[in-house]
Design a protein around this motif. Sequence first.
Motif, short mmCIF file in Angstrom:
data_model
loop_
_atom_site.label_atom_id
_atom_site.label_comp_id
_atom_site.label_asym_id
_atom_site.label_seq_id
_atom_site.Cartn_x
_atom_site.Cartn_y
_atom_site.Cartn_z
N LEU A 169 -8.69 -4.95 -2.33
CA LEU A 169 -7.34 -4.39 -2.27
C LEU A 169 -6.26 -5.36 -2.71
O LEU A 169 -5.30 -4.98 -3.38
CB LEU A 169 -7.07 -3.90 -0.84
CG LEU A 169 -5.84 -3.02 -0.64
CD1 LEU A 169 -5.90 -1.79 -1.52
CD2 LEU A 169 -5.73 -2.61 0.83
N THR A 170 -6.40 -6.62 -2.34
CA THR A 170 -5.36 -7.62 -2.63
C THR A 170 -6.01 -8.95 -2.97
O THR A 170 -7.23 -9.12 -2.86
CB THR A 170 -4.45 -7.82 -1.40
OG1 THR A 170 -5.26 -8.31 -0.30
CG2 THR A 170 -3.76 -6.54 -0.99
N GLU A 171 -5.19 -9.92 -3.34
CA GLU A 171 -5.68 -11.28 -3.59
C GLU A 171 -6.32 -11.84 -2.33
O GLU A 171 -7.37 -12.50 -2.39
CB GLU A 171 -4.53 -12.17 -4.05
CG GLU A 171 -4.95 -13.54 -4.53
CD GLU A 171 -5.78 -13.47 -5.81
OE1 GLU A 171 -6.70 -14.32 -5.94
OE2 GLU A 171 -5.54 -12.60 -6.65
N PHE A 172 -5.72 -11.58 -1.18
CA PHE A 172 -6.33 -12.02 0.08
C PHE A 172 -7.68 -11.35 0.27
O PHE A 172 -8.64 -11.98 0.73
CB PHE A 172 -5.39 -11.69 1.25
CG PHE A 172 -6.01 -11.92 2.60
CD1 PHE A 172 -6.32 -13.20 3.03
CD2 PHE A 172 -6.29 -10.85 3.45
CE1 PHE A 172 -6.90 -13.42 4.28
CE2 PHE A 172 -6.86 -11.06 4.70
CZ PHE A 172 -7.16 -12.34 5.11
N GLY A 173 -7.77 -10.08 -0.09
CA GLY A 173 -9.03 -9.36 0.04
C GLY A 173 -10.15 -9.98 -0.77
O GLY A 173 -11.33 -9.96 -0.35
N ASP A 178 -15.31 -8.71 3.07
CA ASP A 178 -15.03 -7.30 2.80
C ASP A 178 -13.59 -7.18 2.35
O ASP A 178 -12.66 -7.44 3.13
CB ASP A 178 -15.29 -6.46 4.05
CG ASP A 178 -15.02 -4.97 3.83
OD1 ASP A 178 -14.67 -4.59 2.70
OD2 ASP A 178 -15.17 -4.20 4.80
N GLY A 179 -13.39 -6.80 1.11
CA GLY A 179 -12.05 -6.68 0.56
C GLY A 179 -11.26 -5.51 1.09
O GLY A 179 -10.09 -5.32 0.71
N LEU A 180 -11.87 -4.70 1.98
CA LEU A 180 -11.17 -3.59 2.62
C LEU A 180 -11.30 -3.66 4.14
O LEU A 180 -11.28 -2.64 4.82
CB LEU A 180 -11.72 -2.25 2.10
CG LEU A 180 -11.43 -1.89 0.64
CD1 LEU A 180 -12.10 -0.56 0.28
CD2 LEU A 180 -9.94 -1.80 0.39
N SER A 181 -11.43 -4.87 4.66
CA SER A 181 -11.56 -5.02 6.12
C SER A 181 -10.24 -4.69 6.80
O SER A 181 -9.19 -4.59 6.16
CB SER A 181 -11.97 -6.46 6.46
OG SER A 181 -10.90 -7.34 6.15
N ASP A 182 -10.28 -4.54 8.12
CA ASP A 182 -9.05 -4.23 8.86
C ASP A 182 -8.00 -5.33 8.69
O ASP A 182 -6.81 -5.05 8.58
CB ASP A 182 -9.37 -4.05 10.35
CG ASP A 182 -10.08 -2.72 10.64
OD1 ASP A 182 -9.97 -1.80 9.80
OD2 ASP A 182 -10.74 -2.62 11.68
N ALA A 183 -8.45 -6.60 8.65
CA ALA A 183 -7.51 -7.70 8.46
C ALA A 183 -6.83 -7.61 7.10
O ALA A 183 -5.63 -7.86 6.97
CB ALA A 183 -8.24 -9.04 8.60
#
Length: 309
Positions: A169-173, A178-183
């Motif tokens: 989803l984002t650079e942080f992801g 998991d690039g779609l984790s809750d965090a």
Amino acid sequence: MAGSTANDRPFARLDRSGRTRRLRRLAEAALTGYDVPVARLTPLGRGLNTMFRVDGADGHRYVLRVQRADGPGTAQVRSEMAWLAALGRETDLVVPRPVPTRARGLVTVVADPAVPEPRTCVLCHWVDGRFVDERLSAPQLYAVGEFTARLHLHGARMNGLDRGRVDDLTEFGRSQVDGLSDAVLDRAVALAGGDERVRAAARRVRAVRAELGCGADVFGLVHGDLRQENYLFHRGRVRAIDFDDCGYGHYAYDLAVALDELKHLPQRDELRESLLDGYRSVRPDAATTDPAVLSAFAGLRRVQLRLRT
């Protein structure tokens, strides 16, 4: 004391044309690593990377790409070129063909005092063709569908390359397991000014991913940015360019990107069905072309673009 000139101004404060002028010198240095007699170097005004058309004294034409500093790293670019080279060897799909350096490498890294950091550069053969956009026809989209399916068949065999996930989803992801984790979703919602529709779209894709699984029939190496600016036509055949965003993901992601780019066209419904028919003629996989699956990935793509602007 006189004000600073463009030559001594910090790179980050230059506009696009100013940066291109600085990077041109770096591009010229990169070209010395190739056995290509350069007659002319022309900046191209498209894309996030800095591109130059290279007209060779041998009559051939090439594209030199100077990688953006915040883009894929050298190892990832090398993996992108490895896929393109394999496609050229193993299929008749027309994609950019990497030109090896004199040292037989697929990338070269060049530094210049006027540019803050070394840049990864690649040289590929020019891909002839024309972009169509508003005049796209059903037969052309059928051909795009066929092409995409064949690309995916090859991508299913390309395991182990150093490429990330296209659905992060984002650079942080990208830095998370998991690039779609809750965090990741919490940060994405905050980045979107608290818009909870971002969370809803991502959770919808999470559910679709879980249902699809990651088998080779639905998941592999994909183009990652199959919009109209990245496929063109020449003598009745479709060709694809700009694999800079390629990575691992569900095949439906590529189809969703291609379909979502048609929504401004009056003939979009006909084009949509033609693209999917062409895809299914090669890969008759109902899961990848399921409307609900495609809708979920299209929603994710819109969120990704929103958060990256």
